[in-house]
Enzyme design. Structure first.
Site, short mmCIF file in Angstrom:
data_model
loop_
_atom_site.label_atom_id
_atom_site.label_comp_id
_atom_site.label_asym_id
_atom_site.label_seq_id
_atom_site.Cartn_x
_atom_site.Cartn_y
_atom_site.Cartn_z
N ARG A 1 103.04 13.49 55.71
CA ARG A 1 103.33 14.59 56.66
C ARG A 1 102.51 14.50 57.94
O ARG A 1 102.24 15.50 58.59
CB ARG A 1 103.09 15.96 56.01
N SER B 1 109.26 23.91 53.26
CA SER B 1 107.98 24.16 52.57
C SER B 1 107.00 24.75 53.57
O SER B 1 106.79 24.18 54.64
CB SER B 1 107.41 22.85 52.04
N GLU C 1 102.48 23.94 56.71
CA GLU C 1 103.18 22.76 57.22
C GLU C 1 103.81 23.00 58.61
O GLU C 1 103.74 22.12 59.47
CB GLU C 1 104.25 22.33 56.21
C1 LIG Z 1 115.47 24.42 54.53
C2 LIG Z 1 114.48 23.40 55.05
C3 LIG Z 1 114.17 22.28 54.29
C4 LIG Z 1 113.26 21.32 54.76
N1 LIG Z 1 112.99 20.23 53.98
C5 LIG Z 1 112.12 19.29 54.42
C6 LIG Z 1 111.84 18.13 53.62
O1 LIG Z 1 112.40 17.95 52.55
N2 LIG Z 1 110.95 17.24 54.09
C7 LIG Z 1 110.34 17.39 55.30
O2 LIG Z 1 109.55 16.52 55.66
N3 LIG Z 1 110.59 18.47 56.08
C8 LIG Z 1 111.46 19.42 55.67
N4 LIG Z 1 111.71 20.52 56.43
C9 LIG Z 1 111.02 20.68 57.71
C10 LIG Z 1 111.84 20.22 58.92
O3 LIG Z 1 113.20 20.13 58.60
C11 LIG Z 1 111.39 18.88 59.45
O4 LIG Z 1 110.02 18.91 59.75
C12 LIG Z 1 112.19 18.43 60.70
O5 LIG Z 1 111.93 17.08 60.95
C13 LIG Z 1 111.82 19.23 61.94
O6 LIG Z 1 112.66 18.81 62.99
P1 LIG Z 1 113.12 19.78 64.13
O7 LIG Z 1 113.96 18.98 65.06
O8 LIG Z 1 113.75 21.01 63.58
O9 LIG Z 1 111.72 20.12 64.81
P2 LIG Z 1 111.20 21.53 65.36
O10 LIG Z 1 111.07 22.49 64.24
O11 LIG Z 1 112.03 21.94 66.52
O12 LIG Z 1 109.75 21.10 65.88
C14 LIG Z 1 108.74 20.76 64.94
C15 LIG Z 1 107.61 20.02 65.69
O13 LIG Z 1 108.11 18.78 66.16
C16 LIG Z 1 107.98 18.70 67.57
N5 LIG Z 1 109.16 17.99 68.07
C17 LIG Z 1 110.47 18.19 67.76
N6 LIG Z 1 111.24 17.33 68.43
C18 LIG Z 1 110.41 16.58 69.20
C19 LIG Z 1 110.60 15.53 70.13
N7 LIG Z 1 111.83 15.07 70.43
N8 LIG Z 1 109.50 15.00 70.74
C20 LIG Z 1 108.25 15.46 70.46
N9 LIG Z 1 108.01 16.44 69.60
C21 LIG Z 1 109.09 17.00 68.97
C22 LIG Z 1 107.92 20.12 68.06
O14 LIG Z 1 107.26 20.21 69.31
C23 LIG Z 1 107.13 20.77 66.94
O15 LIG Z 1 105.77 20.50 67.11
C24 LIG Z 1 112.63 21.50 56.00
C25 LIG Z 1 112.93 22.63 56.77
C26 LIG Z 1 113.85 23.57 56.30
C27 LIG Z 1 114.18 24.77 57.14
#
Ligand SMILES: Cc1cc2nc3c(=O)[nH]c(=O)nc-3n(C[C@H](O)[C@H](O)[C@H](O)COP(=O)(O)OP(=O)(O)OC[C@H]3O[C@@H](n4cnc5c(N)ncnc54)[C@H](O)[C@@H]3O)c2cc1C
Length: 350
Positions: A165, A241, A341
Site C-alpha cells: 500500500r 478498507s 488507508e
Molecule cells: C468499495 C471499494 C473497494 C476498494 N478495494 C480496494 C482493494 O481491494 N485494494 C486496494 O488497493 N484499494 C481498494 N480500494 C481503494 C481505491 O479503490 C484505490 O485506492 C484506488 O486506486 C483509488 O483510485 P482513485 O482514482 O479513486 O483515487 P482517488 O481516491 O481519487 O485519490 C486517492 C489518492 O491518489 C491520488 N491520485 C489519484 N489519481 C492520481 C493521479 N493521476 N496522479 C497523482 N495522484 C493521483 C489522489 O491525489 C489521492 O491522494 C477500494 C475502494 C472502494 C471504495
C-alpha cells in the site's frame, strides 16, 4: 481555462462525504493538467489531484484550493516479443475497464485486481492490491508531470519504490507527481494468479480456471463484501478498507497470540522475518466492534469489518469520530495504532 468555482466534492467520492472545491478543473489532456498545475502555482493555491474519489475523505469545510480531476482517456495494447503485451493506459481511465480489456484479450497479470473502483492513475499511488496481486508486479512505467520541475518524466517500477500500500507517491514524494499514464506488462495466455485462499475456495469446482473465470470469481467475492460498487447497496458508500493491516514485531504478535482465545490471523510482512502483518479486521472485531454497528449516520459495513460507511447524509466529522473510537479500542486492547488507508483532503492537522 474552464475553471469552475465552489463545486461540491461529495458526489465525486464513493463515501459521498465532504464540502466543496473552491476551484475545480476537469483535465482531459496533458496540456490541461499542466495548465491547471501552473494556474494553481501562480495563484499560490494548494492543488489536489482527484481520480475516482474512491480512496479519499473530504473535510466538511471542503478544499480551499484547486481540485484537478483527471479525465485523460486512452487504453492501448502494444505487442512486445515473447508473448508480452504492454497495456498503456491514461490516468483518467476507469481501472476496472482496463482490467476487463486485459482479461477479454486473455492477458494475465491484473485479473485479481478486478472490481477495484477508481482510475488507472490512482493505482500506483497506494500500489493497489487484492487477492494476492499488486499493480507493482506488472507496472513498468509511470508517465508523470513533475510539479517541482514542471517537466513530464518517466518513472520506472524501481523509481516508484513500491511496498504494501505504498509508493513514493504516498510516502517520500507526496503531491510531487501528477500521474498521466501507466504502462503494465501482461502475459498473453498466461496463467491466472490463484494464490489466495478465498479465491481458491470460490473456484473449487473449476480445476483450471480461465482469466475470465478468475475475474468473475473475484467480483463475486467482492460483491458479497460490498467491495464492488453496486448501485443501491446500503453498504456501498465507503472508501474500501478504512484501515491498513498493521505490521508488528513477531514478539508483539506472539504476545497477542498468547492471550487470544484462538489462532490470530497473520501473514508474512515482506522479506523481514522479524515482522508480521496482522489482519486489521480481526483486531477490530476482537476489540469489540461488530459488522453493521452504527453511530448516527455512519457505521461499519454490515458485510466487511474494515469498511466504514456513510449511511446517508453523514459528515466527515462523524466518520472520523467513529474511526478514532475504533483506533482507541484496538490500541487499548492490543497496543497497536491502526493507520487509516484513505487520503484526507482539506483537513488541517489530521
Ligand atoms: C468499495 C471499494 C473497494 C476498494 N478495494 C480496494 C482493494 O481491494 N485494494 C486496494 O488497493 N484499494 C481498494 N480500494 C481503494 C481505491 O479503490 C484505490 O485506492 C484506488 O486506486 C483509488 O483510485 P482513485 O482514482 O479513486 O483515487 P482517488 O481516491 O481519487 O485519490 C486517492 C489518492 O491518489 C491520488 N491520485 C489519484 N489519481 C492520481 C493521479 N493521476 N496522479 C497523482 N495522484 C493521483 C489522489 O491525489 C489521492 O491522494 C477500494 C475502494 C472502494 C471504495
Amino acid at each position: 481555462l474552464p475553471i469552475q468555482e465552489n463545486v461540491p466534492l461529495a458526489p465525486m467520492t464513493t463515501l459521498g462525504i465532504g464540502g466543496a472545491a473552491r476551484y475545480f478543473l476537469p483535465a482531459r489532456d496533458e496540456q490541461e493538467v499542466a495548465a491547471g498545475v501552473h494556474w494553481a502555482g501562480e495563484q499560490g493555491l494548494p492543488l489536489f489531484v482527484l481520480g475516482g474519489g474512491s480512496n479519499i475523505v473530504v473535510a466538511d469545510e471542503g478544499f480551499p484550493g484547486l481540485v484537478l480531476r483527471m479525465e485523460l482517456r486512452g487504453l492501448n495494447l502494444v505487442e512486445e516479443p515473447d508473448g508480452i503485451i504492454a497495456l498503456e493506459a491514461a490516468a483518467g481511465e476507469d481501472w476496472d475497464q482496463a482490467v476487463e480489456l486485459a482479461v477479454s484479450r486473455n492477458l494475465a497479470g491484473i485479473e485479481c485486481l478486478s472490481g477495484i473502483p477508481g482510475t488507472v492513475g490512482g493505482t500506483p499511488v497506494q500500489n493497489v492490491g487484492a487477492y494476492g496481486q499488486e499493480v507493482s508486479e506488472t507496472l513498468v512505467w509511470v508517465r508523470a508531470l513533475d510539479r517541482r520541475s514542471g517537466c513530464v518524466v518517466t518513472l520506472s517500477n524501481a523509481d516508484c519504490r513500491f511496498s504494501y500500500r505504498q509508493s513514493i507517491f504516498n510516502t517520500a514524494q507526496p503531491e510531487r507527481y501528477v500521474v498521466l499514464a501507466v504502462t503494465y506488462r501482461l502475459r498473453r495466455n498466461g496463467e491466472p494468479a490463484l494464490g489466495y485462499a478465498d479465491l481458491q475456495k470460490e473456484l473449487a469446482g473449476t480445476p483450471t480456471p480461465s482469466l475470465a473465470q478468475v475475474r468473475d470469481a473475484v467480483r463475486r467475492i467482492r460483491e458479497r463484501k460490498a467491495m464492488l460498487l453496486v448501485p443501491g447497496d446500503p453498504d456501498g458508500h465507503s472508501a474500501g478498507s478504512f484501515f491498513k493491516n498493521p505490521v508488528v514485531s513477531r514478539a508483539h504478535f506472539e504476545r497477542i497470540q498468547g492471550t487470544a482465545p484462538g489462532p490470530v490471523p497473520h501473514y508474512p510482512a515482506g522479506r523481514d522475518e522479524t515482522q508480521v502483518k496482522l489482519a486489521a479486521a480481526w483486531l477490530i472485531e476482537n476489540a469489540g466492534f461488530r459488522k453493521g454497528c452504527t453511530r448516527g449516520r455512519v457505521g461499519i459495513s454490515s458485510k466487511h469489518t474494515l469498511a466504514l460507511v456513510n449511511r446517508g447524509g453523514a459528515s466527515a466529522r462523524e466518520l472520523l469520530a467513529l474511526a478514532r473510537e475504533i483506533q482507541d479500542g484496538v490500541n487499548q486492547k492490543f497496543g497497536i495504532e491502526l493507520r487509516p488507508e484513505p487520503i484526507f483532503v482539506g483537513f488541517s492537522g489530521v
